[in-house]
Design an enzyme around this catalytic site. Structure first.
Site, PDB file in Angstrom:
ATOM      1  N   ASP A  86       0.843  -1.192   0.000  1.00  0.00           N
ATOM      2  CA  ASP A  86       0.000   0.000   0.000  1.00  0.00           C
ATOM      3  C   ASP A  86       0.882   1.247   0.000  1.00  0.00           C
ATOM      4  OD1 ASP A  86      -2.143  -1.696   0.148  1.00  0.00           O
ATOM      5  OD2 ASP A  86      -2.562  -1.326   2.268  1.00  0.00           O
ATOM      6  N   ASP A  88     -11.297  -5.707   6.265  1.00  0.00           N
ATOM      7  CA  ASP A  88     -10.462  -6.908   6.286  1.00  0.00           C
ATOM      8  C   ASP A  88     -10.203  -7.365   7.718  1.00  0.00           C
ATOM      9  OD1 ASP A  88     -10.282  -6.965   3.512  1.00  0.00           O
ATOM     10  OD2 ASP A  88      -8.534  -5.640   3.504  1.00  0.00           O
ATOM     11  N   THR A 109     -21.555  -5.295   6.388  1.00  0.00           N
ATOM     12  CA  THR A 109     -20.917  -4.358   7.302  1.00  0.00           C
ATOM     13  C   THR A 109     -21.403  -2.950   6.992  1.00  0.00           C
ATOM     14  OG1 THR A 109     -18.960  -4.168   5.875  1.00  0.00           O
ATOM     15  CG2 THR A 109     -18.898  -5.836   7.618  1.00  0.00           C
ATOM     16  N   LEU A 110     -21.642  -2.174   8.057  1.00  0.00           N
ATOM     17  CA  LEU A 110     -22.288  -0.868   7.941  1.00  0.00           C
ATOM     18  C   LEU A 110     -21.415   0.265   8.474  1.00  0.00           C
ATOM     19  CD1 LEU A 110     -25.779  -2.032   9.299  1.00  0.00           C
ATOM     20  CD2 LEU A 110     -25.075  -1.845   6.896  1.00  0.00           C
ATOM     21  N   ASN A 163     -19.644  -5.001   2.253  1.00  0.00           N
ATOM     22  CA  ASN A 163     -20.074  -3.789   2.927  1.00  0.00           C
ATOM     23  C   ASN A 163     -21.368  -3.322   2.269  1.00  0.00           C
ATOM     24  OD1 ASN A 163     -19.404  -2.249   0.606  1.00  0.00           O
ATOM     25  ND2 ASN A 163     -17.374  -1.755   1.402  1.00  0.00           N
ATOM     26  N   GLU A 186      -9.530  -9.897  -5.281  1.00  0.00           N
ATOM     27  CA  GLU A 186      -8.364  -9.228  -5.861  1.00  0.00           C
ATOM     28  C   GLU A 186      -7.448 -10.189  -6.614  1.00  0.00           C
ATOM     29  OE1 GLU A 186      -7.869  -5.193  -3.172  1.00  0.00           O
ATOM     30  OE2 GLU A 186      -6.540  -6.881  -2.737  1.00  0.00           O
ATOM     31  N   GLY A 230      -3.072  -5.470   0.855  1.00  0.00           N
ATOM     32  CA  GLY A 230      -3.760  -6.428  -0.014  1.00  0.00           C
ATOM     33  C   GLY A 230      -4.842  -7.100   0.800  1.00  0.00           C
ATOM     34  N   ALA A 257      -3.781 -10.610   2.207  1.00  0.00           N
ATOM     35  CA  ALA A 257      -2.763 -10.512   3.257  1.00  0.00           C
ATOM     36  C   ALA A 257      -3.332  -9.833   4.492  1.00  0.00           C
ATOM     37  CB  ALA A 257      -1.548  -9.762   2.734  1.00  0.00           C
ATOM     38  N   THR A 287      -8.795   2.421   6.408  1.00  0.00           N
ATOM     39  CA  THR A 287      -8.212   1.430   5.508  1.00  0.00           C
ATOM     40  C   THR A 287      -8.121   0.073   6.214  1.00  0.00           C
ATOM     41  OG1 THR A 287      -6.879   3.167   4.481  1.00  0.00           O
ATOM     42  CG2 THR A 287      -6.237   0.892   4.037  1.00  0.00           C
ATOM     43  N   ALA A 288      -8.611  -0.966   5.567  1.00  0.00           N
ATOM     44  CA  ALA A 288      -8.526  -2.360   6.042  1.00  0.00           C
ATOM     45  C   ALA A 288      -9.414  -2.667   7.246  1.00  0.00           C
ATOM     46  CB  ALA A 288      -7.084  -2.761   6.346  1.00  0.00           C
ATOM     47  N   ALA A 289     -10.321  -1.756   7.596  1.00  0.00           N
ATOM     48  CA  ALA A 289     -11.251  -2.079   8.681  1.00  0.00           C
ATOM     49  C   ALA A 289     -12.110  -3.283   8.308  1.00  0.00           C
ATOM     50  CB  ALA A 289     -12.134  -0.875   8.998  1.00  0.00           C
TER      51      ALA A 289
END
Length: 306
Positions: free
Chosen positions: A13, A245, A212-213, A182, A138, A39, A42, A241-243
């Protein structure tokens, strides 16, 4: 191996922090720049490993320095990388702009991820012995679909995050046990902007859905059961970012441990709330002890992040 297998992407990133994202044709001055291993695959692997899961990763990195760093971060987090391939050429990259409200915009360049078009015999053997397979979009869709179908044939539970949003082939949906979009992805898949309506529509294709909200928490729906909304802890977001994931990885661990769905969702939501209090993707993800502490004393989440 009886834990979690992640079939997914690895990206470096490249993150720019700005007061606000630029409009088309506009240049803005950023306040910071970082390179952070990420990613979706990952990220979910790291989140699951930090949450206490036994995790193995299937995917690919490139022959560049990013590839070396991505593999090292996974291994440092306790993820088994024996089946993480090295493909000639650059690793995947994600170019991310994060604004002062914690929102983000992302451009992904697949790189080595694009080389994973099918599974090896070793990949198939690993998936067949897993307790749960985590998937995202991805990697090439052919590999994702093959992985889900192989897991289904072996009786392995499949959890799919349908991101980046795109139409999903019927054979992939048929092999998915739990879909975790989401609210924007759910709307893109169904054409319904109301999360409850979208979830009901998705149950025509898969047996369980978690939408997810964001700050509002998540919505769980299953065939033959009443929907369940689990609120999210209140926190001040620094970087989202990545929440998602983080949520998916921790949810996978909780489900693999046999926790009831409401408890599993609460653990995942708490982990996601912890992650948005920090900058970065994999670097923001909490460890199991942090999740346990926040669940025991939710008031700690309301304090300003360190």
């Amino acid at each position: 191996m009886t834990g979690i297998v992640v079939l997914g992407s690895t990206n470096m990133d490249l993150v720019a922090y700005v007061p606000r994202a630029p409009a088309r044709g506009e240049t803005v001055t950023g306040r910071a720049f970082r390179t952070v291993p990420g990613g979706k695959g990952a990220n979910q692997a790291v989140a699951a490993a930090r949450a206490g899961g036994e995790v193995a990763m299937i995917g690919a990195v490139g022959t560049d320095d990013f590839g070396v760093r991505l593999r090292a971060v996974l291994e440092h987090s306790g993820v088994d990388t024996d089946l993480l391939r090295t493909a000639e050429g650059p690793s995947g990259t994600a170019h991310i702009v994060v604004d002062d409200e914690g929102g983000n915009a992302i451009v992904v360049v697949p790189g080595a991820n694009g080389s994973v078009t099918s599974l090896s015999h070793g990949d198939e053997a690993l998936i067949a012995t897993a307790g749960l397979l985590l998937l995202q979009l991805e990697l090439p869709l052919s590999a994702v679909t093959e992985g889900a179908a192989h897991a289904r044939a072996a009786g392995v539970r499949t959890v799919l995050t349908p991101a980046p949003a795109r139409p999903l082939p019927p054979e992939l949906l048929a092999a998915t046990d739990l879909l975790v979009p989401n609210e924007h992805e759910a709307a893109a898949l169904t054409g319904r902007t109301d999360p409850h309506a979208a979830a009901r529509a998705l149950l025509d294709a898969v047996p369980e859905v978690v939408v997810t909200l964001g700050a509002a928490g998540c919505l769980y729906a299953a065939r033959g059961a009443a929907p369940l909304v689990v609120p999210a802890p209140r926190v001040r977001a620094v970087d989202t970012t990545a929440a998602g994931d983080t949520f998916a990885g921790v949810l996978a661990v909780a489900l693999a441990e046999g926790r009831p769905v409401p408890e599993a969702l609460a653990r995942a939501g708490t982990a996601a709330a912890l992650s948005v209090r920090r900058e970065g993707a994999s670097t923001s993800m909490p460890y199991r002890a942090e999740i346990e502490a926040a669940l025991a004393d939710p008031a700690t989440l309301e304090a300003d992040p360190a």
